[in-house]
Motif scaffolding. Structure first.
Motif, PDB file in Angstrom:
ATOM      1  N   LEU A 104       1.593  -2.938   3.213  1.00 59.05           N
ATOM      2  CA  LEU A 104       1.371  -2.460   1.848  1.00 59.05           C
ATOM      3  C   LEU A 104       0.208  -1.467   1.832  1.00 59.05           C
ATOM      4  O   LEU A 104       0.242  -0.471   1.092  1.00 59.05           O
ATOM      5  N   ARG A 107       1.541   1.809   2.910  1.00 59.83           N
ATOM      6  CA  ARG A 107       2.359   2.408   1.846  1.00 59.83           C
ATOM      7  C   ARG A 107       1.476   3.048   0.774  1.00 59.83           C
ATOM      8  O   ARG A 107       1.757   4.160   0.307  1.00 59.83           O
ATOM      9  N   VAL A 114       1.674   1.518  -6.265  1.00 61.92           N
ATOM     10  CA  VAL A 114       3.020   1.202  -6.748  1.00 61.92           C
ATOM     11  C   VAL A 114       2.952   0.946  -8.255  1.00 61.92           C
ATOM     12  O   VAL A 114       1.867   0.792  -8.830  1.00 61.92           O
ATOM     13  N   ASP A 115       4.115   0.893  -8.900  1.00 61.76           N
ATOM     14  CA  ASP A 115       4.109   0.616 -10.335  1.00 61.76           C
ATOM     15  C   ASP A 115       4.054  -0.899 -10.576  1.00 61.76           C
ATOM     16  O   ASP A 115       4.140  -1.700  -9.642  1.00 61.76           O
ATOM     17  N   ARG A 117       6.103  -2.970 -11.887  1.00 66.66           N
ATOM     18  CA  ARG A 117       7.310  -3.737 -11.552  1.00 66.66           C
ATOM     19  C   ARG A 117       7.370  -4.040 -10.050  1.00 66.66           C
ATOM     20  O   ARG A 117       7.697  -5.145  -9.647  1.00 66.66           O
ATOM     21  N   GLU A 118       7.060  -3.049  -9.225  1.00 66.16           N
ATOM     22  CA  GLU A 118       7.059  -3.278  -7.779  1.00 66.16           C
ATOM     23  C   GLU A 118       5.941  -4.242  -7.386  1.00 66.16           C
ATOM     24  O   GLU A 118       6.119  -5.101  -6.516  1.00 66.16           O
ATOM     25  N   ALA A 119       4.793  -4.115  -8.033  1.00 69.40           N
ATOM     26  CA  ALA A 119       3.696  -5.048  -7.758  1.00 69.40           C
ATOM     27  C   ALA A 119       4.111  -6.476  -8.100  1.00 69.40           C
ATOM     28  O   ALA A 119       3.801  -7.421  -7.363  1.00 69.40           O
ATOM     29  N   ARG A 121       7.177  -7.658  -8.083  1.00 64.93           N
ATOM     30  CA  ARG A 121       8.147  -8.097  -7.073  1.00 64.93           C
ATOM     31  C   ARG A 121       7.421  -8.568  -5.812  1.00 64.93           C
ATOM     32  O   ARG A 121       7.739  -9.620  -5.237  1.00 64.93           O
ATOM     33  N   ILE A 122       6.437  -7.802  -5.387  1.00 62.67           N
ATOM     34  CA  ILE A 122       5.652  -8.181  -4.215  1.00 62.67           C
ATOM     35  C   ILE A 122       4.902  -9.479  -4.487  1.00 62.67           C
ATOM     36  O   ILE A 122       4.837 -10.379  -3.643  1.00 62.67           O
ATOM     37  N   ILE A 150       6.115  -4.551   4.490  1.00 58.39           N
ATOM     38  CA  ILE A 150       7.286  -4.228   3.675  1.00 58.39           C
ATOM     39  C   ILE A 150       8.370  -3.716   4.622  1.00 58.39           C
ATOM     40  O   ILE A 150       8.214  -2.659   5.237  1.00 58.39           O
ATOM     41  N   GLY A 155      13.264  -3.784   1.895  1.00 60.12           N
ATOM     42  CA  GLY A 155      12.147  -4.012   0.977  1.00 60.12           C
ATOM     43  C   GLY A 155      11.581  -5.417   1.061  1.00 60.12           C
ATOM     44  O   GLY A 155      10.741  -5.799   0.235  1.00 60.12           O
ATOM     45  N   LEU A 274       9.564  -9.453 -14.844  1.00 59.06           N
ATOM     46  CA  LEU A 274      10.653  -8.747 -14.175  1.00 59.06           C
ATOM     47  C   LEU A 274      11.961  -8.849 -14.973  1.00 59.06           C
ATOM     48  O   LEU A 274      12.782  -7.928 -14.965  1.00 59.06           O
TER      49      LEU A 274
END
Length: 350
Positions: A104, A107, A114-115, A117-119, A121-122, A150, A155, A274
């Motif tokens: 991460l 990345r 990241v946005d 939503r991705e945060a 998810r992680i 990742i 993903g 989410l």
């Protein structure tokens, strides 16, 4: 994950090391081929300690074995898998699942934060990994972007580097007065020496979520003393980029571990975000008069122990590198002149 160099050699008559994937203070991770089974693996090589002390050498060896044993007992899709532990030319190697993809931290460095939503998810994936580890009596103690991989294509989020993990029932590797972990991601109760537990890893997750969306830890400072003060005493200001994740971040960054969100609550809140795009406020955190006492007690504990910022971090082994660097400074002791701040984080500026 890119390679840093090539060194074609075979260890234990089986694993051909092909390219260095990454290097840290305690070891090198190689891309390798398991010639017996014909598969690609990652091999972590323990870098020999330059110290002539036999005790230091044993400590490094024990640390490697500790990581292997901690990982070997954990079975979870978001935790890296250990295949083997071998010794070759008096060096230890951990043979692990190869995750094709960078960390991460890589990345963020290459593509920016990241946005939300991705945060989220992680965060959900890491909470699952932490719950599995905690249920088996393993505390990670060094959760940060560099230790989260990742996988390219899928993903998949994978928690790795259990080199400083604490395993229930095992003798600790840290000597008195030393510290393991990454300061900017370390919970205040660990800073003060008042103890560690599953809640300490959850604090680190809260910091990681902030770093994921903003690019750096909210506790980043230019000196070790500054980092220590930021974690223990200064007002906590989550970055504005956390946006809808603020209720989760606030709950995880509670300085009182008894009032901090647990893994179940945090995962439920992230999953709701989410699914719906909004995050509910936690229901179990009630502001009390106790808030003002938390930081004072932490600071007092550190002062009583005579802990100085530089001594705390420079005498112990950090993680495998990759955290936000901080500049070494002369030893700086905290004093009781620090004004205590409320336990919970402030809302980010609008």
């Amino acid at each position: 994950m890119g390679s840093e160099g090539s060194d074609e050699r075979v260890i234990a008559g089986r694993y051909r090391l092909q390219a260095a994937l990454g290097r840290g203070g305690m070891g090198v991770v190689w891309r390798a081929t398991d010639q017996l089974l014909g598969r690609q693996v990652a091999v972590k090589e323990l870098v020999p300690d330059d110290s002539p002390s036999a005790a230091r050498v044993r400590s490094s060896r024990d640390r490697t074995l500790r990581e292997a044993r901690a990982l070997a007992q954990l079975q979870h899709p978001h935790i890296s898998v250990v295949h083997d532990v071998v010794e070759h030319d008096e060096r230890l190697y951990i043979v692990m699942e190869l995750i094709d993809g960078g960390s991460l931290a890589d990345r963020i460095a290459a593509h920016g934060p990241v946005d939300a939503r991705e945060a989220a998810r992680i965060g959900v994936a890491l909470l699952g990994a932490l719950r599995a580890a905690h249920e088996d009596g393993v505390l990670h103690r060094d959760l940060k972007p560099a230790n989260v991989l990742i996988e390219s294509g899928t993903g998949r989020v994978v928690l790795t580097d259990f080199g400083v993990a604490q395993v229930e029932g095992a003798t600790t590797l840290t000597e008195s007065g030393t510290f393991v972990g990454s300061p900017e991601y370390t919970a205040p109760e660990r800073m003060s020496g008042s103890g560690t537990g599953p809640a300490s890893d959850l604090w680190s997750l809260g910091v990681l979520l902030c770093a994921a969306v903003s690019g750096e830890s909210p506790f980043h400072r230019d000196s070790l003393g500054g980092v220590l003060h930021a974690v223990v005493a200064a007002p906590i200001r989550p970055p504005a980029q956390v946006g809808p994740l603020l209720p989760v971040v606030r709950g995880l960054l509670e300085r009182d571990p008894d009032r901090r969100l647990d893994a179940v609550q945090a995962e439920r809140m992230l999953r709701e975000f989410l699914a719906t795009g909004s995050t509910p406020e936690p229901t179990s955190l009630q502001r009390t008069q106790r808030d003002r006492l938390v930081i004072a007690l932490l600071v007092a504990a550190m002062v009583a122990a005579g802990v100085s910022a530089a001594a705390l971090f420079m005498t112990g082994g950090g993680g495998e590198g990759g955290g936000t660097p901080v500049s070494p400074t002369p030893s700086t002791s905290l004093s009781t002149s620090v004004s205590p701040s409320p336990s919970g984080p402030e809302s980010p500026p609008k």
